[in-house]
Design a protein around this motif. Structure first.
Motif, PDB file in Angstrom:
ATOM      1  N   ALA A 356      -0.735  16.007   5.562  1.00 47.89           N
ATOM      2  CA  ALA A 356       0.681  16.095   5.191  1.00 47.89           C
ATOM      3  C   ALA A 356       1.548  15.169   6.050  1.00 47.89           C
ATOM      4  O   ALA A 356       2.420  14.455   5.541  1.00 47.89           O
ATOM      5  N   GLY A 357       1.300  15.173   7.367  1.00 51.68           N
ATOM      6  CA  GLY A 357       2.096  14.318   8.246  1.00 51.68           C
ATOM      7  C   GLY A 357       1.893  12.846   7.950  1.00 51.68           C
ATOM      8  O   GLY A 357       2.844  12.054   7.957  1.00 51.68           O
ATOM      9  N   GLU A 358       0.646  12.465   7.687  1.00 53.20           N
ATOM     10  CA  GLU A 358       0.363  11.069   7.359  1.00 53.20           C
ATOM     11  C   GLU A 358       1.073  10.634   6.088  1.00 53.20           C
ATOM     12  O   GLU A 358       1.644   9.535   6.029  1.00 53.20           O
ATOM     13  N   LEU A 359       1.079  11.485   5.070  1.00 47.23           N
ATOM     14  CA  LEU A 359       1.741  11.138   3.814  1.00 47.23           C
ATOM     15  C   LEU A 359       3.253  11.081   3.985  1.00 47.23           C
ATOM     16  O   LEU A 359       3.926  10.235   3.391  1.00 47.23           O
ATOM     17  N   ARG A 360       3.815  11.981   4.786  1.00 42.04           N
ATOM     18  CA  ARG A 360       5.260  11.927   5.053  1.00 42.04           C
ATOM     19  C   ARG A 360       5.635  10.631   5.754  1.00 42.04           C
ATOM     20  O   ARG A 360       6.670  10.019   5.460  1.00 42.04           O
ATOM     21  N   LEU A 361       4.780  10.193   6.677  1.00 40.65           N
ATOM     22  CA  LEU A 361       5.066   8.960   7.406  1.00 40.65           C
ATOM     23  C   LEU A 361       5.014   7.757   6.466  1.00 40.65           C
ATOM     24  O   LEU A 361       5.861   6.850   6.550  1.00 40.65           O
ATOM     25  N   LEU A 362       4.049   7.745   5.541  1.00 41.19           N
ATOM     26  CA  LEU A 362       3.974   6.648   4.583  1.00 41.19           C
ATOM     27  C   LEU A 362       5.224   6.589   3.719  1.00 41.19           C
ATOM     28  O   LEU A 362       5.788   5.506   3.480  1.00 41.19           O
ATOM     29  N   ARG A 363       5.646   7.753   3.235  1.00 39.19           N
ATOM     30  CA  ARG A 363       6.846   7.754   2.395  1.00 39.19           C
ATOM     31  C   ARG A 363       8.083   7.373   3.203  1.00 39.19           C
ATOM     32  O   ARG A 363       8.981   6.682   2.694  1.00 39.19           O
ATOM     33  N   ALA A 364       8.164   7.793   4.471  1.00 38.57           N
ATOM     34  CA  ALA A 364       9.318   7.472   5.313  1.00 38.57           C
ATOM     35  C   ALA A 364       9.391   5.970   5.614  1.00 38.57           C
ATOM     36  O   ALA A 364      10.481   5.414   5.800  1.00 38.57           O
ATOM     37  N   ARG A 365       8.245   5.318   5.636  1.00 38.94           N
ATOM     38  CA  ARG A 365       8.229   3.882   5.923  1.00 38.94           C
ATOM     39  C   ARG A 365       8.423   3.049   4.659  1.00 38.94           C
ATOM     40  O   ARG A 365       8.284   1.826   4.682  1.00 38.94           O
ATOM     41  N   GLY A 370       3.564   4.933  -6.380  1.00 43.52           N
ATOM     42  CA  GLY A 370       2.477   4.113  -6.884  1.00 43.52           C
ATOM     43  C   GLY A 370       1.641   3.517  -5.774  1.00 43.52           C
ATOM     44  O   GLY A 370       0.409   3.451  -5.877  1.00 43.52           O
ATOM     45  N   GLY A 371       2.299   3.070  -4.697  1.00 40.26           N
ATOM     46  CA  GLY A 371       1.546   2.522  -3.578  1.00 40.26           C
ATOM     47  C   GLY A 371       0.665   3.566  -2.922  1.00 40.26           C
ATOM     48  O   GLY A 371      -0.495   3.302  -2.581  1.00 40.26           O
ATOM     49  N   VAL A 372       1.221   4.769  -2.708  1.00 39.66           N
ATOM     50  CA  VAL A 372       0.418   5.854  -2.125  1.00 39.66           C
ATOM     51  C   VAL A 372      -0.752   6.194  -3.030  1.00 39.66           C
ATOM     52  O   VAL A 372      -1.887   6.414  -2.583  1.00 39.66           O
ATOM     53  N   LEU A 373      -0.481   6.236  -4.344  1.00 41.95           N
ATOM     54  CA  LEU A 373      -1.554   6.564  -5.294  1.00 41.95           C
ATOM     55  C   LEU A 373      -2.658   5.520  -5.245  1.00 41.95           C
ATOM     56  O   LEU A 373      -3.854   5.874  -5.239  1.00 41.95           O
ATOM     57  N   ARG A 374      -2.306   4.233  -5.200  1.00 37.52           N
ATOM     58  CA  ARG A 374      -3.332   3.191  -5.162  1.00 37.52           C
ATOM     59  C   ARG A 374      -4.152   3.265  -3.878  1.00 37.52           C
ATOM     60  O   ARG A 374      -5.376   3.086  -3.900  1.00 37.52           O
ATOM     61  N   LEU A 377      -6.462   6.243  -4.151  1.00 36.73           N
ATOM     62  CA  LEU A 377      -7.529   5.990  -5.119  1.00 36.73           C
ATOM     63  C   LEU A 377      -8.587   5.059  -4.543  1.00 36.73           C
ATOM     64  O   LEU A 377      -9.795   5.263  -4.746  1.00 36.73           O
ATOM     65  N   GLY A 378      -8.162   4.016  -3.852  1.00 40.53           N
ATOM     66  CA  GLY A 378      -9.135   3.132  -3.215  1.00 40.53           C
ATOM     67  C   GLY A 378      -9.965   3.844  -2.172  1.00 40.53           C
ATOM     68  O   GLY A 378     -11.184   3.644  -2.066  1.00 40.53           O
ATOM     69  N   GLU A 379      -9.305   4.695  -1.389  1.00 41.13           N
ATOM     70  CA  GLU A 379     -10.032   5.462  -0.385  1.00 41.13           C
ATOM     71  C   GLU A 379     -11.030   6.423  -1.036  1.00 41.13           C
ATOM     72  O   GLU A 379     -12.174   6.565  -0.590  1.00 41.13           O
ATOM     73  N   GLY A 380     -10.599   7.084  -2.115  1.00 39.21           N
ATOM     74  CA  GLY A 380     -11.511   8.014  -2.791  1.00 39.21           C
ATOM     75  C   GLY A 380     -12.652   7.320  -3.500  1.00 39.21           C
ATOM     76  O   GLY A 380     -13.771   7.816  -3.530  1.00 39.21           O
ATOM     77  N   ALA A 381     -12.364   6.152  -4.096  1.00 36.98           N
ATOM     78  CA  ALA A 381     -13.423   5.434  -4.808  1.00 36.98           C
ATOM     79  C   ALA A 381     -14.545   5.023  -3.868  1.00 36.98           C
ATOM     80  O   ALA A 381     -15.718   5.002  -4.266  1.00 36.98           O
ATOM     81  N   VAL A 424      -3.568  12.186  -7.204  1.00 34.99           N
ATOM     82  CA  VAL A 424      -2.494  12.562  -8.130  1.00 34.99           C
ATOM     83  C   VAL A 424      -1.612  13.630  -7.524  1.00 34.99           C
ATOM     84  O   VAL A 424      -0.381  13.586  -7.610  1.00 34.99           O
ATOM     85  N   ARG A 425      -2.226  14.624  -6.900  1.00 37.02           N
ATOM     86  CA  ARG A 425      -1.432  15.696  -6.298  1.00 37.02           C
ATOM     87  C   ARG A 425      -0.569  15.165  -5.156  1.00 37.02           C
ATOM     88  O   ARG A 425       0.599  15.554  -5.000  1.00 37.02           O
ATOM     89  N   ALA A 426      -1.128  14.280  -4.335  1.00 32.07           N
ATOM     90  CA  ALA A 426      -0.380  13.784  -3.186  1.00 32.07           C
ATOM     91  C   ALA A 426       0.709  12.792  -3.583  1.00 32.07           C
ATOM     92  O   ALA A 426       1.771  12.753  -2.960  1.00 32.07           O
ATOM     93  N   ALA A 427       0.451  11.988  -4.643  1.00 33.57           N
ATOM     94  CA  ALA A 427       1.414  10.946  -5.013  1.00 33.57           C
ATOM     95  C   ALA A 427       2.476  11.453  -5.984  1.00 33.57           C
ATOM     96  O   ALA A 427       3.655  11.125  -5.841  1.00 33.57           O
ATOM     97  N   LEU A 428       2.093  12.258  -6.936  1.00 35.76           N
ATOM     98  CA  LEU A 428       3.052  12.706  -7.952  1.00 35.76           C
ATOM     99  C   LEU A 428       3.767  13.985  -7.569  1.00 35.76           C
ATOM    100  O   LEU A 428       4.830  14.288  -8.115  1.00 35.76           O
ATOM    101  N   PHE A 429       3.205  14.750  -6.650  1.00 40.03           N
ATOM    102  CA  PHE A 429       3.852  15.988  -6.201  1.00 40.03           C
ATOM    103  C   PHE A 429       3.936  15.973  -4.682  1.00 40.03           C
ATOM    104  O   PHE A 429       3.272  16.742  -3.992  1.00 40.03           O
ATOM    105  N   PRO A 430       4.746  15.073  -4.158  1.00 41.62           N
ATOM    106  CA  PRO A 430       4.790  14.949  -2.693  1.00 41.62           C
ATOM    107  C   PRO A 430       5.345  16.181  -2.013  1.00 41.62           C
ATOM    108  O   PRO A 430       4.975  16.494  -0.892  1.00 41.62           O
ATOM    109  N   GLY A 431       6.228  16.911  -2.700  1.00 41.27           N
ATOM    110  CA  GLY A 431       6.755  18.130  -2.085  1.00 41.27           C
ATOM    111  C   GLY A 431       5.672  19.162  -1.895  1.00 41.27           C
ATOM    112  O   GLY A 431       5.659  19.913  -0.928  1.00 41.27           O
TER     113      GLY A 431
END
Length: 579
Positions: A356-365, A370-374, A377-381, A424-431
């Motif tokens: 959660a903290g890592e994703l908040r930092l990405l969005r804050a920067r 779409g960037g978070v999703l890509r 996805l690359g990490e998961g692939a 999808v959950r992390a990028a489309l539902f950030p809350g």
């Protein structure tokens, strides 16, 4: 001007930073995809095995296509042996895919439709009744048996027949090579004709249980038959003897009736597949009473050809059994799919909470959704796809089956869920994933909307679960002839979902009630022990400390509850406010 150092790619950096998490994710995906691909193949193998066992249960007369025709019905030219060859070739040519003849090929010949009594006194008579003998011709019998004595029959002139008996029949009748079996005189013929059968050879069948010998009765072994006359049962022996192809024209005189030509084509059931059951039934139906039989009658120039097969009844029974077990065969995969989906969703929720903290930092920067999703996805692939390919390959190799479409489709679905659910959950539902908020008004509005959606979803799940329970109580899990009912199949999953919803609603009340009881007991317990006014200050101090402890325990329970609801996808802010 110095060149800035290159930046390491995101995926490589992220995987190196969390190697244990990447390996655990790969292991989870490997197991999930392997099970998803293996389950359809295991079901296919079980269904194919059940069909083959059903077809083999009919014995050597079961998986056979038999064509019969009276000799008088033949309209083509040529000798009787040539007409038999044509009939056999035309029938075998029409036993095509999905049916397949065995390596034995077509077994054909001709037999008399009646026997003649052998009145010789030297022959066995169990109840004083003379034995009877029929004649038969089998094409290729010399390749399926061995001569024990004498020779094979040849053509003769007149009323005498040269015959070959099996060793068992000769032993039962007490005869040997050179014996003459008197068959009496037929006074209905003009002039009257006396029949005799001369035994010129004895043979031994190479494999008496082979389908090759199933076309004629009592040829390999004499049959002890019975007849009832005047209320008494009389036993007598029946047997058949082989004649040569040169005596086919004379077979009708032996019984006084037209001989019957037959062709038997054993069908190979080792390649029978449950998914081809309708095609098998259609092919057998076309041979026994459809276009293929009509074509056979025209090609063989025998309008009276009749084709029969026990395969029709065996395949019908197999189809009924398959329809009866269809709901049960779907119930297991549906439950397994629900469990696998739950595991993958919980794994995604835990990953979202951990990062959660890592994703908040990405969005804050400034990172976009779409960037978070890509990136995710690359990490998961990098972890999901190799494990999914390996799991699918293992399932295909360890569980061989001619059908692979269902296994690959199930593996693809499991791979897609494992790959997409967390990004999808992390990028489309950030809350939900990161717990971000944008103000008190937005928080209140989002909490109210989420609460309404949750109530509707929970009530819908409860209604469906009740409907499923009622349907199972009234109709059973697999009602006969009803096919697959999705509501009955989903009943176990709906009941489990309803139980989870009830637990999620009741747990906060239980936690609150337990915390309040502990606080009251701890606060008022010391009052009972107060004995003097001098201890008033100590009692008040203990009560304040106990109340503070109870409040801290309730706050900790509320935090644990918020974390639990975030695993279920609930908005953390709205839950916290409600708590």
């Amino acid at each position: 001007m110095s060149t800035p150092p290159p930046v390491a790619p995101w995926v490589r950096t992220r995987l190196r930073a969390a190697r244990s998490s990447a390996w655990l994710t790969a292991a989870l995906v490997l197991v999930a995809v392997f099970l998803a691909a293996a389950l359809p193949r295991a079901l296919d193998r079980g269904a194919d095995g059940a069909l083959r066992e059903q077809l083999r249960a009919g014995g050597r007369d079961g998986a056979v296509v038999t064509a019969t025709s009276l000799r008088l019905g033949a309209q083509g030219g040529g000798s009787p042996a040539r007409q038999l060859d044509v009939l056999a070739q035309e029938l075998e040519r029409r036993v095509t895919a999905p049916l397949r003849p065995t390596a034995l090929g077509a077994v054909y010949g001709s037999t008399t439709l009646g026997e003649r009594s052998l009145p010789g006194p030297e022959l066995p008579r169990p109840n004083g009744m003379a034995p009877v003998l029929g004649l038969a011709y089998l094409h290729g019998v010399d390749g399926r048996s061995a001569l024990a004595a004498g020779r094979w029959p040849a053509a003769t002139d007149g009323a005498d027949f040269e015959v070959a008996l099996s060793e068992q029949v000769a032993r039962t009748f007490g005869v040997s090579v050179g014996a003459v079996l008197d068959a009496g005189t037929d006074d209905s013929m003009a002039p009257p004709r006396h029949f005799r059968a001369t035994v010129v050879g004895l043979f031994a069948a190479a494999d008496p249980a082979s389908p090759f010998w199933a076309g004629t009765d009592c040829l390999v072994e004499a049959c002890l038959s019975s007849t009832v006359a005047l209320g008494e049962r009389t036993l007598y022996w029946r047997a058949a003897a082989l004649v040569g192809p040169g005596e086919l024209d004379e077979l009708g005189f032996w019984s006084g009736r037209s001989p019957q030509d037959f062709v038997r084509v054993p069908v190979d059931v080792s390649g029978a597949r449950a998914d081809q059951l309708p095609q098998w039934r259609a092919a057998v139906g076309s041979l026994t009473g459809g276009p293929q039989r009509t074509e056979l009658q025209v090609a063989a120039e025998r309008p009276d050809v009749q084709v029969r097969s026990e395969l029709s009844a065996l395949l019908g029974t197999a189809a009924e059994r398959r329809a009866a077990v269809a709901p049960l065969s779907v119930l297991g995969p549906a439950g397994a799919a629900g469990v696998a989906l739950t595991v993958l969703l919980l794994a995604a929720a835990l990953a979202g909470e951990r990062r959660a903290g890592e994703l908040r930092l990405l969005r804050a920067r400034g990172a976009s959704r779409g960037g978070v999703l890509r990136r995710l996805l690359g990490e998961g692939a990098a972890t999901v796809l190799p494990a999914a390919v390996l799991g699918t390959a293992l399932a295909l190799v360890l569980l061989p089956s001619p059908r692979w479409g269902g296994a690959v489709l199930a593996a693809g679905a499991a791979t897609a869920v494992a790959l997409l659910v967390f990004p999808v959950r992390a990028a489309l539902f950030p809350g939900t994933a990161a717990g971000t908020t944008s103000g008190a008004g937005a928080t209140a509005g989002a909490g109210t909307a989420a609460g309404r959606r949750r109530v509707v979803a929970e009530l819908s799940a409860l209604v469906l679960a009740v409907a499923a329970v009622v349907a199972v109580r009234q109709r059973g899990v697999a009602p006969a002839g009803a096919g697959v009912d999705l509501l009955l199949v989903a009943a176990p999953l709906l009941i489990a979902l309803a139980g989870a919803v009830l637990l999620a609603r009741v747990l906060p009340l239980l936690v609150a009630a337990g915390s309040g009881s502990v606080a009251v007991a701890c606060a008022w317990g010391p009052v009972v022990t107060v004995r003097s006014a001098g201890e008033e200050y100590a009692r008040v101090l203990v009560a304040v400390r106990t109340a503070a402890t109870a409040r801290a325990a309730a706050a900790a329970a509320a935090r644990r509850w918020r974390g639990f609801m975030r695993l279920l996808g609930e908005d953390g802010v709205s839950t916290g406010g409600a708590t």
